[in-house]
Enzyme design. Sequence first.
Site, PDB file in Angstrom:
ATOM      1  N   ASN A   8     -48.422 -43.384  19.128  1.00  0.00           N
ATOM      2  CA  ASN A   8     -48.317 -43.923  17.774  1.00  0.00           C
ATOM      3  C   ASN A   8     -47.097 -43.277  17.127  1.00  0.00           C
ATOM      4  OD1 ASN A   8     -48.553 -44.748  15.165  1.00  0.00           O
ATOM      5  ND2 ASN A   8     -50.480 -43.676  14.733  1.00  0.00           N
ATOM      6  N   LYS A  10     -45.745 -43.913  14.369  1.00  0.00           N
ATOM      7  CA  LYS A  10     -45.813 -43.866  12.897  1.00  0.00           C
ATOM      8  C   LYS A  10     -44.472 -44.345  12.298  1.00  0.00           C
ATOM      9  CE  LYS A  10     -49.394 -40.432  13.402  1.00  0.00           C
ATOM     10  NZ  LYS A  10     -50.111 -39.285  12.901  1.00  0.00           N
ATOM     11  N   HIS A 106     -56.107 -46.619  11.024  1.00  0.00           N
ATOM     12  CA  HIS A 106     -55.648 -45.231  11.156  1.00  0.00           C
ATOM     13  C   HIS A 106     -55.946 -44.482   9.855  1.00  0.00           C
ATOM     14  CE1 HIS A 106     -53.095 -41.740  11.662  1.00  0.00           C
ATOM     15  NE2 HIS A 106     -53.124 -42.003  12.954  1.00  0.00           N
ATOM     16  N   GLU A 108     -54.270 -42.502   8.174  1.00  0.00           N
ATOM     17  CA  GLU A 108     -53.176 -42.511   7.190  1.00  0.00           C
ATOM     18  C   GLU A 108     -53.174 -43.813   6.387  1.00  0.00           C
ATOM     19  OE1 GLU A 108     -50.198 -41.498  10.070  1.00  0.00           O
ATOM     20  OE2 GLU A 108     -51.055 -39.498  10.187  1.00  0.00           O
ATOM     21  N   GLU A 184     -60.251 -39.957  15.988  1.00  0.00           N
ATOM     22  CA  GLU A 184     -59.219 -39.040  15.501  1.00  0.00           C
ATOM     23  C   GLU A 184     -59.743 -38.284  14.289  1.00  0.00           C
ATOM     24  OE1 GLU A 184     -55.002 -40.466  16.644  1.00  0.00           O
ATOM     25  OE2 GLU A 184     -55.537 -41.490  14.815  1.00  0.00           O
ATOM     26  N   GLY A 190     -51.753 -33.937  13.372  1.00  0.00           N
ATOM     27  CA  GLY A 190     -50.512 -33.268  12.967  1.00  0.00           C
ATOM     28  C   GLY A 190     -50.680 -31.830  12.529  1.00  0.00           C
ATOM     29  N   SER A 228     -53.400 -33.965  17.511  1.00  0.00           N
ATOM     30  CA  SER A 228     -52.737 -32.791  18.100  1.00  0.00           C
ATOM     31  C   SER A 228     -52.872 -32.699  19.621  1.00  0.00           C
ATOM     32  CB  SER A 228     -53.239 -31.504  17.432  1.00  0.00           C
ATOM     33  OG  SER A 228     -52.883 -31.493  16.057  1.00  0.00           O
TER      34      SER A 228
HETATM   35  P1  13P Z   1     -50.645 -36.098  16.203  1.00  0.00           P
HETATM   36  O1  13P Z   1     -50.710 -36.267  17.717  1.00  0.00           O
HETATM   37  O2  13P Z   1     -49.259 -35.890  15.697  1.00  0.00           O
HETATM   38  O3  13P Z   1     -51.628 -35.093  15.729  1.00  0.00           O
HETATM   39  O4  13P Z   1     -51.089 -37.520  15.577  1.00  0.00           O
HETATM   40  C1  13P Z   1     -52.232 -38.130  16.042  1.00  0.00           C
HETATM   41  C2  13P Z   1     -52.293 -39.482  15.481  1.00  0.00           C
HETATM   42  O5  13P Z   1     -52.460 -39.662  14.285  1.00  0.00           O
HETATM   43  C3  13P Z   1     -52.159 -40.605  16.413  1.00  0.00           C
HETATM   44  O6  13P Z   1     -52.546 -41.804  15.822  1.00  0.00           O
END
Ligand code: 13P
Length: 270
Positions: A8, A10, A106, A108, A184, A190, A228
């Site tokens: 992903n 982003k 997601h 976010e 997740e 992150g 992560s």
């Molecule tokens: P990270 O791997 O940067 O923690 O992000 C995970 C994520 O949100 C994948 O959709």
Amino acid sequence: MQAWVIGNWKQNPATSHDVDLLLNDLLTTIDTKEQADTEPSNSRCQLMVAPSCIHLAAVSAHLAGSSILSAAQDVSAYSASVGAYTGDCSAQQIADAGATWTILGHSERRQYHNESHDTLLQKMIHALTQGLGVVFCIGETQAQYDAKQTLEVIDAQLLVVKDLLAQQPELIVSLSEHLIIAYEPVWAIGTGKVPTVSEVSQTHQHIKQTVTGFAESLKVMSVLYGGSVNADNADSFAADSMIDGALVGGASLKVESFLAIANAFSQAKG
Ligand code: 13P
């Protein structure tokens, strides 16, 4: 069962030039590896990348003929095809751009765009009816984790799948191939913090049982872990039979770490 490792991206990379560099590096490294290994690197692990919408058509064209799939990060809730929805991209437009999947829900998007159950249900219907597969993200916040509400939160988020099947029962037959759940935990995204493999395993078992309760055919649906995941911890997640792959953020932007994660799942699920 084949594993999935999905990048992903982003809102990255910043420019088309950097997207091309990343893809060229990815394809060349895979090619070199395949020549050395004699076995296709994705035979036990399907790779997919989800670029920003603005790069989706170019990325899909770049990946055409390769074994890597492309996905959007979202679709419009308002119309599956066209309409007066400024700023939106429809499922039909995403499929036309060459993507075969989309991420939905997601954390976010839930956080910054207030995506609700009803919105996500509409998005899921639009995506699936336009032939896109859906990677549906669920997970608890730090406060919910601390209050031991993980399963409760997940159950509420999974009701989108239950309601989808109630509204579109004809999807039951093929849904296990077109829907992937990505667990997740918001607090792991992150941050470098991860739940233990045993915690993830138990949560995945719960997810699998819950969706099988919605429809027996979903028993074989893939459940991925995200938050992560990196080259160092991928082996331990991959070794667990309940974890069918990874949804990777930061580490998917570097070819070396993305392919190390893919390799960990490919080896473990072989
Ligand atoms: P990270 O791997 O940067 O923690 O992000 C995970 C994520 O949100 C994948 O959709």
